[in-house]
Scaffold this motif. Structure first.
Motif, short mmCIF file in Angstrom:
data_model
loop_
_atom_site.label_atom_id
_atom_site.label_comp_id
_atom_site.label_asym_id
_atom_site.label_seq_id
_atom_site.Cartn_x
_atom_site.Cartn_y
_atom_site.Cartn_z
N ILE A 1 -3.50 -13.56 2.67
CA ILE A 1 -3.25 -12.18 3.11
C ILE A 1 -3.04 -11.19 1.97
O ILE A 1 -3.15 -9.98 2.19
CB ILE A 1 -2.05 -12.09 4.09
N LEU B 1 -5.33 -8.31 1.61
CA LEU B 1 -5.26 -7.27 2.64
C LEU B 1 -4.21 -6.21 2.31
O LEU B 1 -4.17 -5.17 2.95
CB LEU B 1 -4.95 -7.91 4.00
N TYR B 2 -3.32 -6.51 1.38
CA TYR B 2 -2.24 -5.57 1.03
C TYR B 2 -2.31 -5.33 -0.48
O TYR B 2 -1.55 -5.92 -1.25
CB TYR B 2 -0.89 -6.12 1.45
N PHE C 1 9.85 -8.17 0.89
CA PHE C 1 9.55 -8.19 2.32
C PHE C 1 8.47 -9.23 2.63
O PHE C 1 8.56 -9.96 3.60
CB PHE C 1 9.09 -6.80 2.79
N TYR D 1 8.92 -12.50 5.13
CA TYR D 1 8.17 -12.71 6.36
C TYR D 1 7.34 -14.00 6.32
O TYR D 1 7.22 -14.70 7.33
CB TYR D 1 7.28 -11.50 6.67
N LEU E 1 7.89 -16.88 9.02
CA LEU E 1 6.74 -17.28 9.82
C LEU E 1 6.47 -18.77 9.69
O LEU E 1 6.35 -19.50 10.69
CB LEU E 1 5.49 -16.50 9.35
N ILE F 1 7.03 -21.44 12.79
CA ILE F 1 5.89 -22.14 13.39
C ILE F 1 6.09 -23.65 13.23
O ILE F 1 5.89 -24.42 14.18
CB ILE F 1 4.56 -21.69 12.73
N VAL G 1 -5.09 -10.26 9.32
CA VAL G 1 -4.10 -11.25 8.89
C VAL G 1 -4.24 -12.52 9.73
O VAL G 1 -4.24 -13.64 9.21
CB VAL G 1 -2.66 -10.68 8.99
N PRO H 1 10.32 -14.83 22.19
CA PRO H 1 9.13 -15.67 22.01
C PRO H 1 9.42 -17.12 22.39
O PRO H 1 10.43 -17.68 21.99
CB PRO H 1 8.83 -15.54 20.51
N PHE I 1 5.28 -16.39 18.76
CA PHE I 1 5.93 -16.28 17.45
C PHE I 1 4.98 -15.72 16.41
O PHE I 1 5.34 -14.86 15.62
CB PHE I 1 6.45 -17.66 16.99
N MET I 2 3.73 -16.18 16.42
CA MET I 2 2.81 -15.72 15.39
C MET I 2 2.52 -14.22 15.53
O MET I 2 2.53 -13.49 14.54
CB MET I 2 1.51 -16.52 15.42
N TYR J 1 5.55 -12.22 14.26
CA TYR J 1 5.71 -12.14 12.81
C TYR J 1 4.61 -11.30 12.16
O TYR J 1 4.87 -10.56 11.22
CB TYR J 1 5.75 -13.54 12.20
N ASP K 1 5.50 -7.66 12.77
CA ASP K 1 6.63 -7.19 11.97
C ASP K 1 6.23 -7.08 10.49
O ASP K 1 6.54 -6.08 9.82
CB ASP K 1 7.80 -8.16 12.15
N LEU K 2 5.51 -8.08 9.99
CA LEU K 2 5.04 -8.05 8.61
C LEU K 2 4.20 -6.81 8.33
O LEU K 2 4.44 -6.07 7.38
CB LEU K 2 4.21 -9.31 8.32
N ASP K 3 3.21 -6.56 9.18
CA ASP K 3 2.29 -5.46 8.91
C ASP K 3 3.00 -4.11 9.04
O ASP K 3 2.78 -3.20 8.24
CB ASP K 3 1.10 -5.51 9.87
N LYS L 1 6.28 -3.50 8.60
CA LYS L 1 7.24 -3.29 7.52
C LYS L 1 6.53 -3.01 6.19
O LYS L 1 6.96 -2.13 5.44
CB LYS L 1 8.14 -4.52 7.37
#
Lengths: 320, 320, 320, 320, 320, 320
Positions: free
Chosen positions: C176, C179-180, C275, C279, C283, C287, D172, D269, D275-276, D279, D282-284, D286
């Motif tokens: 990922i 992507l950021y 952050f 996360y 995550l 999982i 993601v 969840p 759950f996925m 998360y 929230d990740l994206d 934040k």
């Protein structure tokens, strides 16, 4: 003859002693015979009791709970110790050495009470002095004050615990008040003396520790405040008027001494004196609780078991 | 010449003194002339400043923030006091009486530091003694320890506040340790001495109180622990090995002394010594905060304004 | 000979194998004979053991806890399986196949560690590269890093779990990060590699999973930070100075990666990198925990039992 | 002619442009003359406007809020910029370049939407495929989906923000799903595509961002679920019955994707897919929020201002 | 022949009756014989069952869970009552008096339902009237509405509990609505009628009370809202369009009636009607729960046991 | 002559009326002249006042706060209305129409009080009847009870609010008690009558609403309980002994009626009667608060502003 404590009984001993009986039940066996199950206890622990060939007459004669004289024998049943009862007879509470059944402070109650009187004797403010004196002059109440446990459980949970906790808090206050000159010493000392006085009405501690109905419905914080106001009314009737300002400041210490709403204080501390009593109370209660947990841990581990009220285990190893 | 404090300036006075300048901005008026707005402050307060006929050269020469010599005049503008600046020149920080700009304890720093040394000198455990000694021997650090504020705000928020807070906590500990025999005194004394030592790295206090980058990212609790481990490494390099058991017990006091996760402690108190340091810290900080709020209240009311950190107003009336 | 696992034992089998013994107790029967009670376990479960005709000599020879060779027989007693022990002898831990006693990841440790090295090998910032290299070069530590469980319970609670968790987080990060773009990839990769490294000191996992004293008193977050600083000191001693700015940014990731004060982080995330690590950590842990709970559910129900840490049951039915 | 943005206006400029007007008020001066106060804004900021010699006729003709053409002049008044209005006339919203007034993603909407379609095109489960197709075939809804902001504020608070956020979450998911084989990819992809689809009904974004009445009363989580069920009903009417099991699994992802009750999720969840999605959402969100706060900080400081939603300042300095 | 209830069985009785069987397990004894353990229950309690000389054929024939006819005998085993089963045969659920197995309201269901119809018949708003009528006309749903329990546990946890709770809330509303004139009565009445209607889909109550998969994944709040929208769609299809304003106001009451996020409401009350339904719901549920706990207390104490959901014991003594 | 209300004053009016003055300050202008700033208010709002050419004599004569007669003129200054004062003279509070300054219920106080007496007249239990009678017979207290506001703010925050709130709660109780037969009606009625009686001592409401010192330090919950006990003592002195059981049950209602610790209740409800009073109190207070917020909203919006105590905006649109 010394009492044989529950935690000293080995398998195969003859039993001939007084114990507290709780929750006796009469049952019938598969063959239709009656037998009786019960708990037998003193302050050191509790065992199952079984009386075969029980009768309804005996069962009905028993206190629930209360004290009984037991004749019988200890034995292992499925690897668990129990007492097989041959004879059982009721004993009046007045004939019982209550110390065998309720834990009691191992410190000198008379000495601690004298020290409490000595320290609160230093209060100079005439109105606070009169209030404190009115409590000290109430012999019946002071008797309860010397006997009462400090709490149902967690800390100072033994007879004399209220006195011990109050005594130790007063000693801490005497030690640190000179370091905080702006804090009004008279209010702190009177506040500590009375902060938990309502426990004498909240708790019942004749055979076992429990809450009174009033205690469960009103709580010792409110009961302490009611007692304070009754003493002030009594003084007023005798011509010594206590100013509302004094009752407010002292009452506020009592109401706020748990420090947080969720611990049952209807007001948060709002004076230096209220903060000081709150912290001394919490410090003394927590140190007592932590030391007791460390001392009573049975295992050899460096750690006690999990203490839920503290949200941690406690570390027992010393560096000294 | 004595500094003219901001809170002493009346309308219509001539100003010829040094102040801290913050956030200077260059602007143009409706007519296109340049002027400069700024804040001028010392430890007693802050005023708006205006300099008409400013130039970009002057503006660029100014520190942001820093110290400046101001010549001008005070006046009321829309019922608010401001300073009209005629001349402005930069002053090096080394030439400034920093006490005029940062609040400082009014107690005797030398005396307090001597008392701290005297009390921690009572530590007998050889390893704790070595650790404490290693800190005391670090002159640069001890210099910061004497200067550092106790916190950014809330309590002991002035130069020397860290020393004052540590000093007072040590005195409380000395007073009450004899009442709690099972609590290891050496650990409590060393723990108090070092519990906030990382504030010397967390806080910046040369011109104003703020956090350093490290302080904001790591925090004084973690910084204190790092300092403790560096001193232990230094001792080890000199042949004095500190047992992990000692570092654990002392480190745990530092980590847990805020008492709750939400106040930044990564561990909850799990030893009698950690509980004692936590309570003494909280007691001393809160009494300082409450007394300061009561003393600094401007109105005649029996009550201070609402104190958000305490969730209450504070009552100022004394019964004495 | 393959180990006979506890959860494979049927009633009436002959037992001749090695098990872990815990909490052995010597007792006397009603008739006065000595017998011994104990727990016998491996990674699949635990049974009661009974040895009739035990002696004090045998009892004293036993480790508490430790490994023993057992000869005996399984039987049902009150509908519960137990092992009746005829012979018992102590076995040295070095002779034991530890995999029979502690759960271990079923993935390839060597392959995962190579992948971790490959990914952190992408770090370009010279100082972060030096720090990561210093850890990788510490063979003893890397040995522990490959062995250590990811946690005591809840998620990755098996040998190799720390490596597996770190490995999977790194793979997520690699996937990922492109992507950021504004997130500093080097900091994220180094931060993931080291975020839980202190677990190698916090946890003990030779015979069973538990906390070390240091781990319980300081915690892996603080221990990770101490390890980071020791490696930086070691690099400095070798001439490679790590800037405080780098140590702050990396240390902040470690301190804040639990994301909330109540989970033991003394600082909340304050950088994009902190952050992202928080996360990815949450995550991957959740999982793993959810899949493991679903896979290990014994019943045929569409739902697992209540999972307190998640405050819900988990739904097991797939739509595919 | 290019729009003159509010944050580009200097004192003393002639103004001849379209702005949004809000909260116009008609007042009389001390002398009894009428004048009008108002706010004038576009997406870059807001200024006070004053129109001297206003009339009730003009005042009544104005939209509240709406768009107006302004002729006038900027000036400094008490060091604050304001616009003195000479002429004002109403402009129909259809004639306005709405991009000047509402912030819009600077990424390519068409490209992002194509990518969303490409990714959800990978869904293989026939029922999920049908559901996703039914949404994609709804041109009006997809138009809103491309326009809608991601939130009122905090993160993705600009036109196209919902698409951008959904697009990035899908990317993601595509990147990490191969790492978690047991997680059902089709459910995750469909869940992400629809998790916030109700925002198209919750939010109003024609002139300014606000909530619709339905949005405020029901909320986008519930609205998304209603939309899902309406599409399933429509499919059923066309002969494609969606199993309740599929609607439950997908609906559960929508309901639980805020992860905690206090953030408005009525269910926590309870599946790996839920759950996925939680998360990744929230990740994206934040990371978007943190990067935006860092980028928009005006000062030169290493730190942004305090961010209440994150309970911290953010650190802006990079190590690279 | 009347059912012999579990809580009426004494030791040594012959058993020849129908019970619910749960969790049957086939095991082998030490000697290798097969036997079967199971639970046997009805609405009054649960006992262990043992069938010696069981066969795999019998075991496989049994429902898990379901109803069985048992022939056997009760006996005390280790002071605990159990049932020794000689014969066991499967009984179809349709042949069973379900009232023996699931608690049911002791009030008149027909009468309560008539009263509910009478009260909601007072609704005058045409659209609300149409919506309420559409629900009342759904015979299958109204059948479930009369049968459904009010909750899994805590309050109204018996068949008919949903109707009883709805009925009592409507009566309270009728009594107090005249006292609050500004509250829209039609909305309150329709809101109460429908607030928990989704429980008919959330709960399963054929043999025992449990959640359906949809119920656990979506919850009755969301399910109620979906049912409301389906009825509105059905009305629209018949030509009676319900305004979104009406659906919003009524839907909001349903969504917010738990009053707090942590109790699963995705929206907090924002209309007078939503507040009124929330309070009437909570009042009626709590009074039902408190009275039930007081009535069902077995001991003679003035107090019930600790009620975790209420964080207190309940006081049973009356002053009358 | 009717009072000119603050919210009715337009720019340019002559002022000749009585207002409350608060926080007067004497200042000097740039030229050295003295002037006075102050706030002038009544129950409809507050304006700045300015008196040029003030003297220290006038300033010293003013109450702080209190009532003054003002002669002057209203004018706009920087778009804000202020009053320029020419003459100012002190007015005794007894000469003032207090209704102009403190909001008062617009319902009929006499009628409401009669209704309260009628309802509590239904109490049959002799001891509760005596207690209620003792309060009703206290004319001074009943006078305060009729005047006292229901709260400082949030709900019933006007003179007569306590009576109105108590009256409405009693009416709700009378309406719903027949629906809950097991709830002891006498306790509920007496409990409602007295639940907030301590507000007469907690609040001060002669010129403005504020807390008394006792109120702030003790709180109305505790004060209500003290008043209850004083009345019981007074009855006992007259020969009517109130049982502790009755005082406990009634006192418990008072102590627990806020329902949660965090709202200042030291005990949680533990009787059906305490639960009923808690819910009726909360229902009536919240409906009053919500209706008042909706009615007083100034804008045309469907929504009020954000209400922090309710954590939502309120929806104002009706479906009727």
């Amino acid at each position: 003859m010394a009492h044989k404590f529950i935690n000293e009984i080995e398998p195969g001993e003859l039993i001939d002693d007084v114990y507290m009986i709780t929750e006796p039940i009469l049952r019938s066996t598969t063959r239709g015979d009656l037998y009786m199950a019960m708990f037998l206890s003193d302050k050191t622990g509790r065992l199952d009791g079984r009386m075969w060939q029980a009768t309804e007459t005996v069962y009905k004669s028993l206190p629930k709970p209360g004290f009984v004289h037991i004749e019988g024998r200890s034995e292992l049943y499925q690897n668990k110790l129990q007492i097989v009862v041959n004879n059982i007879s009721v004993i009046d509470a007045s004939k019982v050495a209550i110390e065998d059944f309720l834990a009691r402070t191992d410190r000198d109650v008379g000495q601690m009470f004298d020290e409490v009187k000595r320290i609160v004797g230093r209060v100079k403010n005439p109105q606070l002095k009169a209030l404190v004196g009115e409590f000290l002059a109430d012999d019946e109440l002071m008797g309860k004050f010397r006997d009462c446990p400090g709490a149902m459980k967690i800390h100072h949970d033994y007879l004399g615990g209220l006195l011990e906790h109050t005594h130790d808090m007063l000693q801490v206050a005497v030690a640190i008040l000179p370091l905080y000159e702006q804090v009004q010493a008279d209010l702190v000392l009177a506040g500590i003396f009375l902060h938990d006085i309502g426990k004498t009405e909240e708790l019942s501690y004749d055979m076992a520790f429990s809450y009174t109905d009033s205690g469960q419905l009103l709580g010792h914080i409110t009961q302490s405040l009611l007692m304070l106001n009754r003493k002030a009314d009594a003084l007023a009737a005798k011509g010594t008027k206590i100013d509302q300002t004094v009752l407010d400041a002292l009452g506020h210490i009592i109401l706020s001494h748990h420090g947080e709403y969720e611990f049952g204080s209807p007001k948060l501390p709002a004076t230096p004196e209220a903060f000081m009593v709150y912290y001394i109370d919490d410090l003394d209660a927590k140190i007592n609780q932590v030391i007791a947990a460390i001392d009573s841990e049975q295992s050899d581990s460096n750690w006690t078991g999990w203490k839920n009220a503290l949200q941690t285990k406690l570390y027992r190893k010393r560096i000294e």
